[in-house]
Design a protein around this motif. Structure first.
Motif, PDB file in Angstrom:
ATOM      1  N   UNK A 197     -22.473 -24.665 -42.970  1.00 46.51           N
ATOM      2  CA  UNK A 197     -21.140 -24.418 -42.615  1.00 46.51           C
ATOM      3  C   UNK A 197     -20.933 -24.476 -41.377  1.00 46.51           C
ATOM      4  N   UNK A 198     -21.816 -23.897 -40.439  1.00 42.23           N
ATOM      5  CA  UNK A 198     -21.424 -23.677 -39.258  1.00 42.23           C
ATOM      6  C   UNK A 198     -21.636 -25.261 -38.359  1.00 42.23           C
ATOM      7  N   UNK A 199     -21.164 -25.236 -37.036  1.00 46.48           N
ATOM      8  CA  UNK A 199     -21.440 -26.353 -36.247  1.00 46.48           C
ATOM      9  C   UNK A 199     -21.577 -25.861 -34.940  1.00 46.48           C
ATOM     10  N   UNK A 200     -22.479 -26.661 -34.098  1.00 46.68           N
ATOM     11  CA  UNK A 200     -22.594 -26.404 -32.777  1.00 46.68           C
ATOM     12  C   UNK A 200     -21.913 -27.457 -32.100  1.00 46.68           C
ATOM     13  N   UNK A 201     -21.086 -26.894 -31.098  1.00 51.10           N
ATOM     14  CA  UNK A 201     -20.174 -27.907 -30.158  1.00 51.10           C
ATOM     15  C   UNK A 201     -20.741 -27.963 -28.786  1.00 51.10           C
ATOM     16  N   UNK A 202     -20.916 -28.997 -28.201  1.00 49.97           N
ATOM     17  CA  UNK A 202     -21.202 -29.387 -26.874  1.00 49.97           C
ATOM     18  C   UNK A 202     -20.009 -29.905 -26.221  1.00 49.97           C
ATOM     19  N   UNK A 203     -19.378 -29.187 -25.132  1.00 50.64           N
ATOM     20  CA  UNK A 203     -18.429 -29.814 -24.251  1.00 50.64           C
ATOM     21  C   UNK A 203     -18.753 -30.638 -23.164  1.00 50.64           C
ATOM     22  N   UNK A 204     -19.951 -30.271 -22.717  1.00 53.05           N
ATOM     23  CA  UNK A 204     -20.489 -30.987 -21.522  1.00 53.05           C
ATOM     24  C   UNK A 204     -21.919 -30.880 -21.753  1.00 53.05           C
ATOM     25  N   UNK A 205     -22.815 -32.037 -21.605  1.00 48.57           N
ATOM     26  CA  UNK A 205     -23.998 -32.183 -21.585  1.00 48.57           C
ATOM     27  C   UNK A 205     -24.456 -33.447 -20.905  1.00 48.57           C
ATOM     28  N   UNK A 206     -25.788 -33.345 -20.309  1.00 47.82           N
ATOM     29  CA  UNK A 206     -26.435 -34.588 -19.765  1.00 47.82           C
ATOM     30  C   UNK A 206     -27.816 -34.953 -20.234  1.00 47.82           C
ATOM     31  N   UNK A 207     -27.927 -36.155 -20.625  1.00 46.91           N
ATOM     32  CA  UNK A 207     -29.194 -36.830 -21.028  1.00 46.91           C
ATOM     33  C   UNK A 207     -29.670 -37.724 -20.111  1.00 46.91           C
ATOM     34  N   UNK A 208     -30.907 -37.654 -19.947  1.00 43.37           N
ATOM     35  CA  UNK A 208     -31.580 -38.361 -18.942  1.00 43.37           C
ATOM     36  C   UNK A 208     -33.103 -38.952 -19.550  1.00 43.37           C
TER      37      UNK A 208
END
Length: 305
Positions: free
Chosen positions: A126-137
């Motif tokens: 039922x919970x969720x994880x929010x990422x408002x800012x992220x970088x992938x390389x």
């Protein structure tokens, strides 16, 4: 965090620039290479969004040289399997938004990929994880005609949110299953006995560990329902020792999961976890894991309601 990531990208760029073959890649060739690499990038994100772990791993190179840096942890290929495979099983899905992406083609066998993203990961509990800012390389290498990720860096700022709308399981009703007297064999000569009584949204009782019918460990236990988090908070009080506190929650009608209270805000990252699975109304299997590795299994039977 951003400074470290920038240094890493600059270092890798310099490294591959110095070691790349001295061969100019034409604009036409760059266009073809970009399309080929983009297919692998899309495969990675589709695998994540569909929680298809095998699809994600197809994008990565099985090699001793492979490294994946995930929020400060340096992982090998095998580490990715041991950490992310069980994690994917707890997820309902992910959603990525690519805000910006760049492909830097160093030569005909090396491509650097960077992306700014935001995302949301929904979990089965039922919970969720929010990422408002992220970088992938990613560093892509053409290996045996195939493009694969050889090095990866994922740096995000995560926020865990409990979604009250997904509280479709009656935690109190399900937790009542633990009431009564339960007994399980720890070894040939040792026995675990739990006795609990339910009343007013709590289960109060005690457990004992007996060796050759002699009590060697005993603790009072209080499980109290916390409406704000839709979980049960368990306090174990041992004679002559500090209390231990855990948080428990049913993730399905038959499975209850518990973690130390300090990990309650992000249970997926807990090192110590306990899973209770009711095989029958009068029987459950308790499995305790440390760093996702099982360290103890106990089968308990209800001997008295």
């Amino acid at each position: 965090m951003k400074t470290k990531l920038l240094f890493c990208i600059l270092f890798v760029t310099t490294l591959f620039s110095c070691t790349s073959k001295d061969k100019t890649v034409s604009e036409a060739e760059k266009g073809i290479i970009k399309k080929e690499v983009k297919k692998i990038v899309n495969m990675f994100f589709v695998g994540c969004e569909q929680t298809d772990f095998s699809l994600v791993m197809k994008t990565m190179n099985y090699s001793p040289k492979f490294r994946y840096i995930y929020n400060g942890n340096v992982l090998t290929y095998e580490d990715c399997i041991s950490i992310f495979k069980p994690l994917f099983k707890t997820q309902e899905g992910q959603k990525f938004n690519i805000l910006d992406e760049k492909y830097e083609i160093l030569d005909n066998s090396t491509v650097l990929y960077t992306a700014k993203i935001n995302s949301r990961t929904d979990y089965k509990d039922g919970h969720y994880i929010q990422v408002d800012q992220g970088v992938i390389f990613f560093v892509f290498k053409r290996i045996d005609v195939r493009w694969q990720i050889l090095y990866g860096v994922e740096s995000t700022v995560e926020k865990t949110v409990n979604d009250n709308k997904k509280r479709d399981l009656n935690q109190i009703k399900l937790f009542k299953q633990f009431a009564g007297t339960w007994k399980g064999k720890l070894s040939k000569d040792s026995t675990f006995v739990w006795t609990g009584k339910y009343s007013n949204s709590k289960i109060e009782g005690n457990f004992k560990v007996l060796v050759k019918k002699k009590t060697v460990v005993e603790a009072k236990v209080l499980n109290v329902y916390d409406k704000s988090t839709d979980t049960f908070i368990e306090t174990e009080i041992y004679k002559g020792s500090h209390p231990m506190v855990f948080v428990s929650r049913f993730t399905s009608n038959k499975i209850c999961e518990a973690v130390p209270f300090k990990d309650s805000s992000d249970p997926e990252q807990a090192k110590l976890k306990t899973r209770f699975e009711f095989k029958r109304p009068d029987m459950f299997v308790q499995i305790t894991t440390l760093n996702n590795t099982p360290i103890d299994t106990l089968i308990c039977y209800r001997i008295k309601k």
